[in-house]
Scaffold this motif. Structure first.
Motif, PDB file in Angstrom:
ATOM      1  N   ASP A 130       0.829  -1.207   0.000  1.00  0.00           N
ATOM      2  CA  ASP A 130       0.000   0.000   0.000  1.00  0.00           C
ATOM      3  C   ASP A 130       0.868   1.265   0.000  1.00  0.00           C
ATOM      4  O   ASP A 130       0.774   2.130   0.883  1.00  0.00           O
ATOM      5  CB  ASP A 130      -0.928   0.001   1.227  1.00  0.00           C
ATOM      6  N   ILE A 131       1.718   1.374  -1.005  1.00  0.00           N
ATOM      7  CA  ILE A 131       2.691   2.479  -1.063  1.00  0.00           C
ATOM      8  C   ILE A 131       2.380   3.451  -2.207  1.00  0.00           C
ATOM      9  O   ILE A 131       3.241   4.266  -2.551  1.00  0.00           O
ATOM     10  CB  ILE A 131       4.115   1.932  -1.234  1.00  0.00           C
ATOM     11  N   LEU A 132       1.180   3.382  -2.754  1.00  0.00           N
ATOM     12  CA  LEU A 132       0.856   4.266  -3.878  1.00  0.00           C
ATOM     13  C   LEU A 132       0.949   5.746  -3.500  1.00  0.00           C
ATOM     14  O   LEU A 132       1.515   6.541  -4.265  1.00  0.00           O
ATOM     15  CB  LEU A 132      -0.524   3.935  -4.429  1.00  0.00           C
ATOM     16  N   PRO A 133       0.429   6.181  -2.340  1.00  0.00           N
ATOM     17  CA  PRO A 133       0.602   7.602  -1.975  1.00  0.00           C
ATOM     18  C   PRO A 133       2.063   8.006  -1.848  1.00  0.00           C
ATOM     19  O   PRO A 133       2.439   9.114  -2.256  1.00  0.00           O
ATOM     20  CB  PRO A 133      -0.142   7.705  -0.635  1.00  0.00           C
ATOM     21  N   GLU A 134       2.895   7.144  -1.275  1.00  0.00           N
ATOM     22  CA  GLU A 134       4.310   7.465  -1.140  1.00  0.00           C
ATOM     23  C   GLU A 134       5.019   7.492  -2.487  1.00  0.00           C
ATOM     24  O   GLU A 134       6.064   8.127  -2.628  1.00  0.00           O
ATOM     25  CB  GLU A 134       4.985   6.438  -0.225  1.00  0.00           C
ATOM     26  N   LEU A 135       4.441   6.810  -3.462  1.00  0.00           N
ATOM     27  CA  LEU A 135       5.044   6.769  -4.790  1.00  0.00           C
ATOM     28  C   LEU A 135       4.614   7.938  -5.662  1.00  0.00           C
ATOM     29  O   LEU A 135       5.420   8.473  -6.427  1.00  0.00           O
ATOM     30  CB  LEU A 135       4.667   5.444  -5.476  1.00  0.00           C
ATOM     31  N   MET A 136       3.361   8.371  -5.538  1.00  0.00           N
ATOM     32  CA  MET A 136       2.793   9.312  -6.500  1.00  0.00           C
ATOM     33  C   MET A 136       2.365  10.657  -5.909  1.00  0.00           C
ATOM     34  O   MET A 136       2.019  11.554  -6.661  1.00  0.00           O
ATOM     35  CB  MET A 136       1.578   8.670  -7.174  1.00  0.00           C
ATOM     36  N   ALA A 137       2.362  10.815  -4.583  1.00  0.00           N
ATOM     37  CA  ALA A 137       1.767  12.031  -4.023  1.00  0.00           C
ATOM     38  C   ALA A 137       2.662  12.756  -3.028  1.00  0.00           C
ATOM     39  O   ALA A 137       2.182  13.631  -2.303  1.00  0.00           O
ATOM     40  CB  ALA A 137       0.432  11.684  -3.347  1.00  0.00           C
ATOM     41  N   VAL A 138       3.940  12.448  -2.971  1.00  0.00           N
ATOM     42  CA  VAL A 138       4.824  13.104  -2.009  1.00  0.00           C
ATOM     43  C   VAL A 138       5.216  14.489  -2.532  1.00  0.00           C
ATOM     44  O   VAL A 138       5.670  14.633  -3.662  1.00  0.00           O
ATOM     45  CB  VAL A 138       6.084  12.252  -1.753  1.00  0.00           C
ATOM     46  N   GLU A 139       5.043  15.491  -1.701  1.00  0.00           N
ATOM     47  CA  GLU A 139       5.447  16.855  -2.069  1.00  0.00           C
ATOM     48  C   GLU A 139       6.849  17.159  -1.563  1.00  0.00           C
ATOM     49  O   GLU A 139       7.675  17.707  -2.285  1.00  0.00           O
ATOM     50  CB  GLU A 139       4.457  17.869  -1.498  1.00  0.00           C
ATOM     51  N   GLU A 140       7.131  16.797  -0.324  1.00  0.00           N
ATOM     52  CA  GLU A 140       8.444  17.023   0.243  1.00  0.00           C
ATOM     53  C   GLU A 140       8.643  16.120   1.454  1.00  0.00           C
ATOM     54  O   GLU A 140       7.706  15.483   1.937  1.00  0.00           O
ATOM     55  CB  GLU A 140       8.626  18.493   0.648  1.00  0.00           C
ATOM     56  N   TRP A 141       9.891  16.084   1.905  1.00  0.00           N
ATOM     57  CA  TRP A 141      10.230  15.331   3.114  1.00  0.00           C
ATOM     58  C   TRP A 141      11.242  16.121   3.911  1.00  0.00           C
ATOM     59  O   TRP A 141      12.148  16.743   3.357  1.00  0.00           O
ATOM     60  CB  TRP A 141      10.822  13.973   2.743  1.00  0.00           C
ATOM     61  N   ASN A 142      11.059  16.113   5.235  1.00  0.00           N
ATOM     62  CA  ASN A 142      12.070  16.700   6.102  1.00  0.00           C
ATOM     63  C   ASN A 142      12.182  15.840   7.356  1.00  0.00           C
ATOM     64  O   ASN A 142      11.275  15.079   7.698  1.00  0.00           O
ATOM     65  CB  ASN A 142      11.734  18.156   6.448  1.00  0.00           C
ATOM     66  N   ARG A 143      13.299  15.970   8.022  1.00  0.00           N
ATOM     67  CA  ARG A 143      13.594  15.083   9.146  1.00  0.00           C
ATOM     68  C   ARG A 143      12.685  15.331  10.342  1.00  0.00           C
ATOM     69  O   ARG A 143      12.533  14.455  11.201  1.00  0.00           O
ATOM     70  CB  ARG A 143      15.057  15.250   9.557  1.00  0.00           C
ATOM     71  N   GLY A 144      12.062  16.489  10.389  1.00  0.00           N
ATOM     72  CA  GLY A 144      11.195  16.780  11.525  1.00  0.00           C
ATOM     73  C   GLY A 144       9.808  16.192  11.395  1.00  0.00           C
ATOM     74  O   GLY A 144       9.328  15.476  12.275  1.00  0.00           O
ATOM     75  N   THR A 145       9.166  16.458  10.258  1.00  0.00           N
ATOM     76  CA  THR A 145       7.774  16.024  10.072  1.00  0.00           C
ATOM     77  C   THR A 145       7.636  14.793   9.202  1.00  0.00           C
ATOM     78  O   THR A 145       6.558  14.213   9.116  1.00  0.00           O
ATOM     79  CB  THR A 145       6.960  17.169   9.442  1.00  0.00           C
ATOM     80  N   GLY A 146       8.703  14.407   8.529  1.00  0.00           N
ATOM     81  CA  GLY A 146       8.622  13.237   7.660  1.00  0.00           C
ATOM     82  C   GLY A 146       8.030  13.597   6.305  1.00  0.00           C
ATOM     83  O   GLY A 146       8.303  14.666   5.757  1.00  0.00           O
TER      84      GLY A 146
END
Length: 325
Positions: A130-146
């Motif tokens: 169930d990784i479709l959102p992580e594959l297609m909808a990620v805007e950004e990542w940071n160490r604080g909020t993920g």
């Protein structure tokens, strides 16, 4: 009768080489070219500056992408040892009984790599974890909020896809769409034939996700190949049991007993080997440095391109603004 005055012989002191008629014109044109470029230097500087600023803005808008990688080695089974070697030893007997045990001719490493990149495997992988959102909808990542999802694409609270796309696409990405993204932008597999090693890498905006997906992929392909061989061995056992009941010849019964024993060993050893096809030599870790984008290279390339375009603009502008003689 007059006598012609003899010509003086050519010497290094009085010899003057003849110049090509276009030599002087070429020299003048080259000076004129540099003059045109110098006169339009402010245009060149302005255009280069625009490209430089644009490249900085563009490079800063690109998210950081991290790479997690594992180094794998084919197991004994995939390289022709272990079970494959036993199958090869009984290949002649198996052919007499109508059973195909494979053997050394089957390159299971190549098969496993092709399955890893196949549409069916990737589709099942995305659906299982169930990784479709992580594959297609990620805007950004940071160490604080993920991970931060793009609200215009995916509503993480209601878990609904809200992206605006043109038909025939749907708000929720289809398997055709996300498999292509996974193959082109996420998964990279390299095989070193000289060393016999395989490199499996995953690119993602989250270093934690990249490391996790590498481990999942290795586990899934090992399990897939294990289940594949177990199913094949079970089908062979069913066939051998049926043929054993039909035959009354003691020699053929002995052959069937040996083949049944080897197929049983295949199932047993496959069940006890977690690293069935690939052994992990260097496991994946969570990367601390980004793999891309190369922002400095983007800016340098843009500045160089801006300078070339600026020079071209000045030369073309001079052609159209130069008065006709």
């Amino acid at each position: 009768m007059t006598q012609d005055t003899p010509k003086a012989p050519l010497t290094p002191h009085n010899y003057e080489p003849s110049r090509h008629p276009d030599y002087q014109d070429d020299e003048i044109d080259l000076r004129e070219l540099f003059g045109i470029i110098w006169q339009g230097k402010w245009w060149i500087i302005a255009i280069t500056f625009v490209f430089a600023v644009g490249s900085v803005i563009y490079s800063l808008s690109l998210p950081n992408v991290y790479k997690s990688e594992a180094t794998l080695a084919p197991s004994d089974e995939s390289t022709g040892g272990g079970l494959s070697q036993m199958a090869g030893q009984l290949g002649g007997l198996a052919s007499l009984a109508g059973v195909n045990l494979g053997g050394k001719s089957a390159d299971k490493t190549t098969i496993a790599i092709e399955i890893l990149q196949s549409r069916a495997f990737i589709k099942n992988f995305v659906e299982k974890y169930d990784i479709l959102p992580e594959l297609m909808a990620v805007e950004e990542w940071n160490r604080g909020t993920g991970i931060v999802y793009d609200d215009e694409v995916y509503n993480s609270k209601s878990k609904e896809w809200v992206r605006d796309v043109d038909p025939p696409k749907q708000p929720e990405p289809s398997s055709w769409e996300y498999v292509e993204i996974f193959k082109d932008e996420v998964l990279v597999i390299n095989r070193d034939d000289t060393k016999g090693l395989i490199s499996l890498a995953v690119y993602h905006q989250s270093p934690e996700v990249a490391e996790r997906w590498v481990n999942w992929l290795i586990s899934e392909i090992n399990n897939h190949m294990r289940e594949r061989d177990i199913k094949e061995a079970k089908r062979s056992l069913e066939y051998l049991d049926d043929e054993l009941e039909k035959t009354t010849l003691s020699n053929m019964q002995q052959v069937f007993y040996q083949l049944i024993e080897k197929q049983t060993q295949t199932i047993m050893l496959a069940n006890v080997r977690p690293e069935y096809i690939f052994q992990v030599l260097d496991p994946a870790v969570i990367p601390e440095q980004k793999a891309k984008p190369a922002r400095a290279l983007i800016c340098i390339t843009a500045v160089f391109l801006g300078g070339i375009i600026g020079i071209g603009f000045v030369l073309v502008r001079n052609v159209f603004t130069k008065p006709l003689n």
